[in-house]
Scaffold this active site. Structure first.
Site, PDB file in Angstrom:
ATOM      1  N   GLU A 116      -7.357  -1.362  15.048  1.00  0.00           N
ATOM      2  CA  GLU A 116      -7.882  -2.275  14.039  1.00  0.00           C
ATOM      3  C   GLU A 116      -6.883  -3.381  13.694  1.00  0.00           C
ATOM      4  OE1 GLU A 116      -8.924  -0.376  10.348  1.00  0.00           O
ATOM      5  OE2 GLU A 116      -8.964  -2.284   9.276  1.00  0.00           O
ATOM      6  N   ARG A 148       0.840  -1.195   0.000  1.00  0.00           N
ATOM      7  CA  ARG A 148       0.000   0.000   0.000  1.00  0.00           C
ATOM      8  C   ARG A 148       0.881   1.254   0.000  1.00  0.00           C
ATOM      9  NH1 ARG A 148      -4.979  -1.834   4.018  1.00  0.00           N
ATOM     10  NH2 ARG A 148      -5.382  -3.774   2.878  1.00  0.00           N
ATOM     11  N   SER A 188     -10.853  -6.462   9.392  1.00  0.00           N
ATOM     12  CA  SER A 188     -12.008  -5.765   8.860  1.00  0.00           C
ATOM     13  C   SER A 188     -12.758  -6.779   8.011  1.00  0.00           C
ATOM     14  CB  SER A 188     -11.509  -4.595   7.995  1.00  0.00           C
ATOM     15  OG  SER A 188     -12.574  -3.747   7.653  1.00  0.00           O
ATOM     16  N   ARG A 228       0.122  -6.567  12.469  1.00  0.00           N
ATOM     17  CA  ARG A 228      -0.526  -5.988  13.655  1.00  0.00           C
ATOM     18  C   ARG A 228      -0.726  -7.027  14.756  1.00  0.00           C
ATOM     19  NH1 ARG A 228      -4.584  -1.192  11.407  1.00  0.00           N
ATOM     20  NH2 ARG A 228      -2.895  -0.104  10.301  1.00  0.00           N
ATOM     21  N   ARG A 230       1.716   0.791  10.328  1.00  0.00           N
ATOM     22  CA  ARG A 230       1.339   1.228   8.986  1.00  0.00           C
ATOM     23  C   ARG A 230       2.564   1.193   8.083  1.00  0.00           C
ATOM     24  NH1 ARG A 230      -3.294   3.819   7.678  1.00  0.00           N
ATOM     25  NH2 ARG A 230      -3.716   4.092   9.880  1.00  0.00           N
TER      26      ARG A 230
END
Length: 427
Positions: free
Chosen positions: A346, A259, A349, A388, A274
């Site tokens: 988070e 990403r 999802s 994560r 991130r």
RNA sequence: GGAGAGAUGGCAGAGUGGUUGAAUGCACUGGUCUUGAAAACCAGCAAGGAUGCAAGUCCUUCCAGGGUUCGAAUCCCUGUCUCUCCGCCA
């Protein structure tokens, strides 16, 4: 993608729903374009019909040895008019498609309304969040262990990359293995090892294109690096008509995700929360339309089960209208407790995309006993983000007395006898 | 990288310029037969779209995009992908 006929039948319902995402009324422009296109199309088809009929006549006349020159000239005249209509029809169809493909999915009725993440609604919690006095953040723990190296990563690749080694590298792999084994062994998923580079079509099918190019990496030859295995896994059924007996399909894959994180400057700049590249175990389900709500709950359970087995506290929330992603009709986020941040963050999802992606990629099935095809429903969820999860394990299993990190029980079989990561142990 | 072959309906597989949207087989659906099933036999069966109250009518689509032609699955060009052989290589 949306069902144009459904929009024609009830434009207000679409506008009302899109308004919940903060969009102004879209259907007037859509309907105007649609109406014009259909008028041109009807016109065009009439000319095509004339051309076809006359061409057939020419064939008959010629086969009988007659002279068809007069009719041939006539058809030439039709062709000129036809070319004009075809061009207009093509342009209008393109415009219409551009508008439709940029509009987000409709939200489920039970999605709470709200402008942003502050309006998300917690639906359950699991586990007791540990709140030690001076909790360290994962990168502090990792660096003290001497196994998490941002400097070298920056030298190689720049910001938002990390290099991990020794026990920590192994722990990351152990997490992934454990998740895959659980999904395949207990949750009924089929493990897939998919391509990480995909074409435009695939990115369009799952909704990353055409709107979200700035979030993606692209190779010099034009392929895209997947930002999630959802892309590869969901597109497995693109352009297919499945039989009812094949459903449901449940795929899981452990892949790197890439990403660009454009627009997230300044967010989570420290640590590995991130990154431009991270591992994720993904779950994708392809189901009949009447099964997707049920499957959505099931999939969320599967993700939660991973955290339960890891002994991590978490909460599950329903994203509100303003926070729900482009393709999703409804999304549950699972947030894991991070003592170092004193917050839930988070880690998964899970989204029900309804028939939104299926329409884009023409993924259909034929219900048993019928001739009609129907669009499938697609769902995707993290099960869970490996990077994560590693953060969560570091912060939740940290031993302040020696700076070590205990290996969670379920990961021990994957750690080759290591029960605790220790600083400078070289383990 | 070099040489060659190919891409047709859910699947397999015919089809080289004129009722071919496409033979045939399999699968699927309905029926006959059977106590039931199987087999056999009969019939149906591509997708998407426009139009219409409906029955229906029409259009598009034989990998994609251009072109030739009155007419293209069929001829020409470009691209993509697949396969075979040779070379290279994790």
């Amino acid at each position: 993608m949306h069902d144009l006929r459904a929009i024609r039948d009830n434009p207000q319902a679409f506008d009302d729903n899109w308004a919940r995402r903060g969009l102004s009324a879209q259907t007037p422009a859509i309907l105007a374009l649609d109406e014009e296109r259909r008028a041109v199309q009807t016109d065009m088809q009439e000319l095509q019909q004339q051309r076809n009929e006359k061409s057939k006549q020419i064939g008959q006349i010629k086969s009988q040895g007659g002279d068809a020159q007069a009719i041939m000239n006539e058809v030439s005249g039709i062709k000129e008019k036809l070319a004009d209509r075809e061009e207009r029809e093509r342009i209008l169809a393109e415009e219409l498609n551009a508008v439709l493909s940029a509009l987000p999915n409709l939200l489920a009725d039970d999605v709470p309304d709200g402008p942003d993440e502050s309006a998300n609604v917690e639906i359950r919690r699991n586990g007791e969040p540990p709140r030690p006095n001076a909790a360290l953040q994962h990168f502090e723990i990792g660096e003290k262990l001497g196994m998490m190296d941002f400097e070298t990563a920056a030298k190689l690749s720049g910001a938002r990359f990390v290099l991990m080694h020794s026990g920590l590298a192994r722990l990351e792999r152990a997490l992934a293995q454990f998740m895959l084994d659980t999904h395949t062994g207990e949750h009924g998923y089929t493990e897939v090892s998919p391509p990480l580079l995909v074409r435009d079509d695939a990115m369009y099918g799952t909704g990353q294109l055409p709107k979200f190019t700035e979030d993606l990496f692209q190779t010099t030859r034009g392929d895209w690096l997947i930002p999630t295995a959802e892309v590869s896994l969901t597109n497995i059924v693109a352009d297919r008509i499945l039989d009812t007996e094949e459903l449901p399909l449940r795929f899981t894959a452990w892949t790197p995700c890439f990403r660009s994180e454009a627009g997230s400057a300044g967010k989570d700049t420290r640590g590995i929360i991130r990154q431009h590249q991270f591992y994720k175990v993904e779950m994708v389900c392809i189901v009949a339309p009447d099964k997707s709500n049920e499957e959505h709950e099931r999939m969320t359970d599967c993700a939660e089960n991973i955290l339960k087995k890891l002994g991590l506290a978490f909460r599950t929330i329903t994203l509100c209208s303003g926070d729900t992603g482009f393709c999703a009709r409804k999304t549950y986020d699972i947030e894991v407790w991070l003592p170092g941040q004193n917050a839930y963050r988070e880690i998964s999802s899970c989204s029900n995309c309804w028939d939104f992606q299926a329409r884009r990629m023409k993924a259909r099935f034929r219900p048993k006993g019928t001739k009609e095809t129907q669009f499938l429903h697609t769902l995707n969820g993290s099960g869970v983000a490996v990077g994560r999860a590693l953060v969560a394990v570091l912060e939740n299993y940290h031993d302040p007395s020696d700076g070590g990190v205990f290996v969670p029980d379920v990961l021990k079989p994957y750690m080759g006898g290591i029960e605790k990561l220790l600083p400078a142990s070289g383990a």
